[in-house]
Motif scaffolding. Structure first.
Motif, PDB file in Angstrom:
ATOM      1  N   THR A 180     -34.460 101.771  72.783  1.00  0.00           N
ATOM      2  CA  THR A 180     -33.716 100.952  71.830  1.00  0.00           C
ATOM      3  C   THR A 180     -34.467  99.642  71.590  1.00  0.00           C
ATOM      4  N   LEU A 181     -34.438  99.209  70.338  1.00  0.00           N
ATOM      5  CA  LEU A 181     -35.164  98.010  69.927  1.00  0.00           C
ATOM      6  C   LEU A 181     -34.218  97.075  69.174  1.00  0.00           C
ATOM      7  N   LYS A 182     -33.978  95.896  69.749  1.00  0.00           N
ATOM      8  CA  LYS A 182     -33.161  94.882  69.084  1.00  0.00           C
ATOM      9  C   LYS A 182     -34.028  94.127  68.074  1.00  0.00           C
ATOM     10  N   GLU A 183     -33.459  93.837  66.920  1.00  0.00           N
ATOM     11  CA  GLU A 183     -34.170  93.051  65.912  1.00  0.00           C
ATOM     12  C   GLU A 183     -33.371  91.792  65.596  1.00  0.00           C
ATOM     13  N   PHE A 184     -34.038  90.645  65.728  1.00  0.00           N
ATOM     14  CA  PHE A 184     -33.428  89.367  65.403  1.00  0.00           C
ATOM     15  C   PHE A 184     -34.081  88.799  64.149  1.00  0.00           C
ATOM     16  N   GLU A 185     -33.360  87.925  63.478  1.00  0.00           N
ATOM     17  CA  GLU A 185     -33.924  87.254  62.302  1.00  0.00           C
ATOM     18  C   GLU A 185     -35.245  86.576  62.685  1.00  0.00           C
ATOM     19  N   GLY A 186     -36.276  86.811  61.894  1.00  0.00           N
ATOM     20  CA  GLY A 186     -37.571  86.198  62.155  1.00  0.00           C
ATOM     21  C   GLY A 186     -38.523  87.079  62.940  1.00  0.00           C
ATOM     22  N   ASP A 187     -38.012  88.161  63.536  1.00  0.00           N
ATOM     23  CA  ASP A 187     -38.892  89.086  64.258  1.00  0.00           C
ATOM     24  C   ASP A 187     -39.765  89.848  63.259  1.00  0.00           C
ATOM     25  N   GLU A 188     -41.046  89.888  63.542  1.00  0.00           N
ATOM     26  CA  GLU A 188     -41.966  90.634  62.685  1.00  0.00           C
ATOM     27  C   GLU A 188     -42.972  91.388  63.538  1.00  0.00           C
ATOM     28  N   GLY A 189     -43.202  92.631  63.200  1.00  0.00           N
ATOM     29  CA  GLY A 189     -44.268  93.406  63.819  1.00  0.00           C
ATOM     30  C   GLY A 189     -43.973  93.945  65.204  1.00  0.00           C
ATOM     31  N   LEU A 190     -42.734  93.827  65.678  1.00  0.00           N
ATOM     32  CA  LEU A 190     -42.455  94.279  67.042  1.00  0.00           C
ATOM     33  C   LEU A 190     -42.360  95.799  67.137  1.00  0.00           C
ATOM     34  N   GLU A 191     -41.790  96.444  66.121  1.00  0.00           N
ATOM     35  CA  GLU A 191     -41.745  97.908  66.135  1.00  0.00           C
ATOM     36  C   GLU A 191     -43.157  98.482  66.092  1.00  0.00           C
ATOM     37  N   GLU A 192     -44.006  97.893  65.275  1.00  0.00           N
ATOM     38  CA  GLU A 192     -45.399  98.346  65.177  1.00  0.00           C
ATOM     39  C   GLU A 192     -46.129  98.164  66.505  1.00  0.00           C
ATOM     40  N   LEU A 193     -45.844  97.038  67.178  1.00  0.00           N
ATOM     41  CA  LEU A 193     -46.466  96.789  68.480  1.00  0.00           C
ATOM     42  C   LEU A 193     -46.003  97.821  69.503  1.00  0.00           C
ATOM     43  N   LEU A 194     -44.725  98.148  69.488  1.00  0.00           N
ATOM     44  CA  LEU A 194     -44.187  99.157  70.401  1.00  0.00           C
ATOM     45  C   LEU A 194     -44.849 100.521  70.165  1.00  0.00           C
ATOM     46  N   LEU A 195     -44.960 100.914  68.912  1.00  0.00           N
ATOM     47  CA  LEU A 195     -45.588 102.201  68.592  1.00  0.00           C
ATOM     48  C   LEU A 195     -47.063 102.201  68.996  1.00  0.00           C
ATOM     49  N   GLU A 196     -47.721 101.066  68.826  1.00  0.00           N
ATOM     50  CA  GLU A 196     -49.121 100.960  69.253  1.00  0.00           C
ATOM     51  C   GLU A 196     -49.235 101.157  70.761  1.00  0.00           C
ATOM     52  N   GLY A 197     -48.271 100.594  71.507  1.00  0.00           N
ATOM     53  CA  GLY A 197     -48.282 100.770  72.958  1.00  0.00           C
ATOM     54  C   GLY A 197     -48.083 102.217  73.360  1.00  0.00           C
ATOM     55  N   LEU A 198     -47.197 102.921  72.656  1.00  0.00           N
ATOM     56  CA  LEU A 198     -46.982 104.343  72.936  1.00  0.00           C
ATOM     57  C   LEU A 198     -48.231 105.156  72.607  1.00  0.00           C
TER      58      LEU A 198
END
Length: 237
Positions: A180-198
C-alpha cells in the motif's frame, strides 16, 4: 499535510530459483536442517515477510543513490539527519528525501517535524502462498520446501568438507504480494521510485545466499497499467 489517496499494489512473486529467508535461532534436532526457512506458526507454510521485501528494496535504492557513505551511520538505513548536511547536491538531497518519505526514517521526531517529511508512505504486507500453489501442495503435485546440501571444497585434496543442509522454497512456488502506498499533497515520483526498487530486486536477489544463485524472483502485477509501466522501467540508463 493532506492525505489524497491510498493505492494498493497487488500481484504475485514467482520464484525463479530456490529462496531462503531464515527463521532465526531455533532449536535444532538431530537429522534436521542447519538453516530452516521462516514458516507460518499455524499452517507451517513458508512465506515471505514484508520486512524482508521492504528492507531489500530500500537497501538497493540507497545503494543506487550513492548516499550510504554520506549517512550518519553507513551501516544503517538513511537517517533524516542526512537532509541537514550542507555538502549534498540538490540531486542527492532530492533522492534522499524521496527515499525517506517512501520508507520512513529513524531520526528523532523533532528532525522529521522540522523537515516536514510526514509519515512513512509505503507498507509491505507479508506474502503468503497463492491458492493455486497451496492446492497443488495439498494434492502432492509440488513440495513447498526442499533441503539443499552444501559444503566447501578443500583445494589441496579436492574433497568436500563441512557439510551443511539449507532449507529452501523451491523454484516455481508463487506468493501473493500486497503493497500500500499513501499519497499526500505535494508528493511526486514516489510510485515510480517504488517500482524502480522492485525492478532492482528482480536484478538482484531476495533472502540469503544470493551470490550462490538463491532468491531470484519475478513480479507479476494484477493491474495491467502497472504491469506495462513496470516492463518499461530501466533501473540503469
Amino acid at each position: 499535510m493532506k492525505l489524497v489517496a491510498i493505492k494498493e499494489i497487488t500481484g504475485k512473486i514467482i520464484l525463479e530459483t530456490g529462496l531462503h529467508i531464515g527463521a532465526g535461532d531455533i532449536e535444532m534436532h538431530i537429522g534436521g536442517t542447519d538453516n530452516p526457512v521462516v514458516k507460518h506458526p499455524f499452517t507451517h507454510e513458508p512465506y515471505i515477510p514484508g520486512s524482508s521485501l521492504k528492507g531489500k528494496v530500500r537497501s538497493l535504492l540507497e545503494l543506487k543513490s550513492g548516499l550510504i557513505s554520506k549517512n550518519e551511520d553507513p551501516r544503517k538505513p538513511l537517517s533524516a539527519k542526512i537532509l541537514m548536511k550542507e555538502h549534498l547536491s540538490p540531486e542527492e538531497k532530492q533522492s534522499a528525501e524521496k527515499i525517506i518519505k517512501l520508507f520512513g526514517a529513524s531520526a528523532d521526531t523533532k528532525t522529521k517535524e522540522d523537515l516536514n517529511l510526514g509519515p512513512t508512505r509505503v507498507s509491505f504486507s507479508d506474502c503468503f502462498l497463492t491458492e493455486k500453489c497451496r492446492e497443488k501442495a495439498q494434492k502432492g503435485e509440488i513440495v513447498l520446501t526442499e533441503v539443499k546440501a552444501e559444503n566447501s571444497i578443500n583445494r589441496i585434496t579436492g574433497t568436500a568438507e563441512n557439510p551443511r543442509f539449507t532449507e529452501r522454497v523451491p523454484a516455481g512456488v508463487e506468493f501473493c504480494f500486497s503493497i500500500t502506498l499513501k499519497e499526500f499533497e505535494g508528493d511526486e515520483g514516489l510510485e515510480e521510485l517504488l517500482l524502480e526498487g522492485l525492478k532492482l530486486l528482480e536484478y538482484d536477489a531476495l533472502g540469503g545466499s544470493g551470490s550462490r544463485g538463491y532468491g531470484r524472483i519475478k513480479f507479476e502485477f494484477d493491474d495491467n497499467e502497472l504491469k506495462e509501466k513496470f516492463k518499461k522501467i530501466k533501473a540503469f540508463n
